[in-house]
Motif scaffolding. Structure first.
Motif, PDB file in Angstrom:
ATOM      1  N   LEU A  55       1.092  -1.251  -0.069  1.00 38.57           N
ATOM      2  CA  LEU A  55      -0.031   0.114  -0.044  1.00 38.57           C
ATOM      3  C   LEU A  55       0.940   1.093   0.124  1.00 38.57           C
ATOM      4  O   LEU A  55       1.820   1.323   0.884  1.00 38.57           O
ATOM      5  CB  LEU A  55      -0.829  -0.057   1.219  1.00 38.57           C
ATOM      6  N   VAL A  57       0.824   5.453   0.242  1.00 35.15           N
ATOM      7  CA  VAL A  57       0.242   6.195   0.767  1.00 35.15           C
ATOM      8  C   VAL A  57       0.697   7.638   0.769  1.00 35.15           C
ATOM      9  O   VAL A  57       1.904   7.707   1.009  1.00 35.15           O
ATOM     10  CB  VAL A  57      -0.227   6.052   2.146  1.00 35.15           C
ATOM     11  N   GLU A  69      -5.307   9.240   9.184  1.00 35.99           N
ATOM     12  CA  GLU A  69      -5.020   8.107   8.272  1.00 35.99           C
ATOM     13  C   GLU A  69      -3.731   7.399   8.683  1.00 35.99           C
ATOM     14  O   GLU A  69      -3.684   6.164   9.103  1.00 35.99           O
ATOM     15  CB  GLU A  69      -4.883   8.526   6.950  1.00 35.99           C
ATOM     16  N   SER A 139      -3.953   7.078  -2.162  1.00 35.29           N
ATOM     17  CA  SER A 139      -3.347   5.863  -1.690  1.00 35.29           C
ATOM     18  C   SER A 139      -3.556   4.886  -2.978  1.00 35.29           C
ATOM     19  O   SER A 139      -4.318   4.961  -3.814  1.00 35.29           O
ATOM     20  CB  SER A 139      -3.969   5.261  -0.572  1.00 35.29           C
TER      21      SER A 139
END
Length: 174
Positions: A55, A57, A69, A139
């Motif tokens: 992931l 971000v 977040e 993201s």
């Protein structure tokens, strides 16, 4: 002044100088180690995670939803040791100390963390995604083949959990 007093005075002046220098030195922060993000960094990140999901971000110091977040990501990182997370701060490299401290405060000091290091943030955004105009948080969910899905707006824990679980399920299949 006597000849005996002169060396003592010199030594005393030396000690005062060292004390002054040490008292004005910047303290060492226990923050995250940041990599400089340049036009070629995305390819390096993708190569580092070859065959593995991750992931990515993008966040900034002046983005309140990004801070929330980061809390979520810090919690998920604690619960999932195998969670491949790449954090890229879109702040200027001159703000590295602040960025590093914020990441540390969210338990993300050991994450794969980057910070924009070129004067043209627009160019770096274009390198990441030519259709991204800078809205944050932003993201990208990368699968093991590095197909990616971009999301603008705050992430939800259940979405990330489901994404992580999908790879564990796929790995468990014969």
């Amino acid at each position: 002044m006597t000849a005996k007093a002169q060396p003592r005075l010199s030594f005393l002046l030396f000690l005062c100088s060292i004390t002054l220098i040490c008292s004005t030195a910047r303290p060492v922060t226990a923050g995250a180690s940041l990599h400089a993000f340049t036009a070629g960094s995305l390819e390096k990140i993708q190569a580092d995670y070859a065959g593995r999901p991750f992931l990515l971000v993008l966040w900034s110091l002046d983005c309140p939803p990004c801070r929330k977040e980061l809390n979520l990501l810090g919690d998920l990182k604690k619960r999932h040791a195998d969670f491949n997370l790449v954090l890229i701060s879109t702040d200027a490299i001159e703000q590295s100390d602040q960025v590093s401290s914020v990441l540390a405060s969210h338990h993300l000091a050991n994450s794969d963390a980057w910070i924009f290091s070129e004067t043209s943030a627009e160019r770096l955004r274009y390198v990441i995604d030519s259709s991204w105009y800078g809205e944050m948080p932003r993201s990208y969910f990368y699968d093991p083949q590095h197909h990616r899905a971009g999301i603008s707006g705050a992430l939800k824990a259940d979405r990330i959990e489901a994404w992580l679980a999908s790879f564990k399920t796929a790995a468990a299949k014969p």
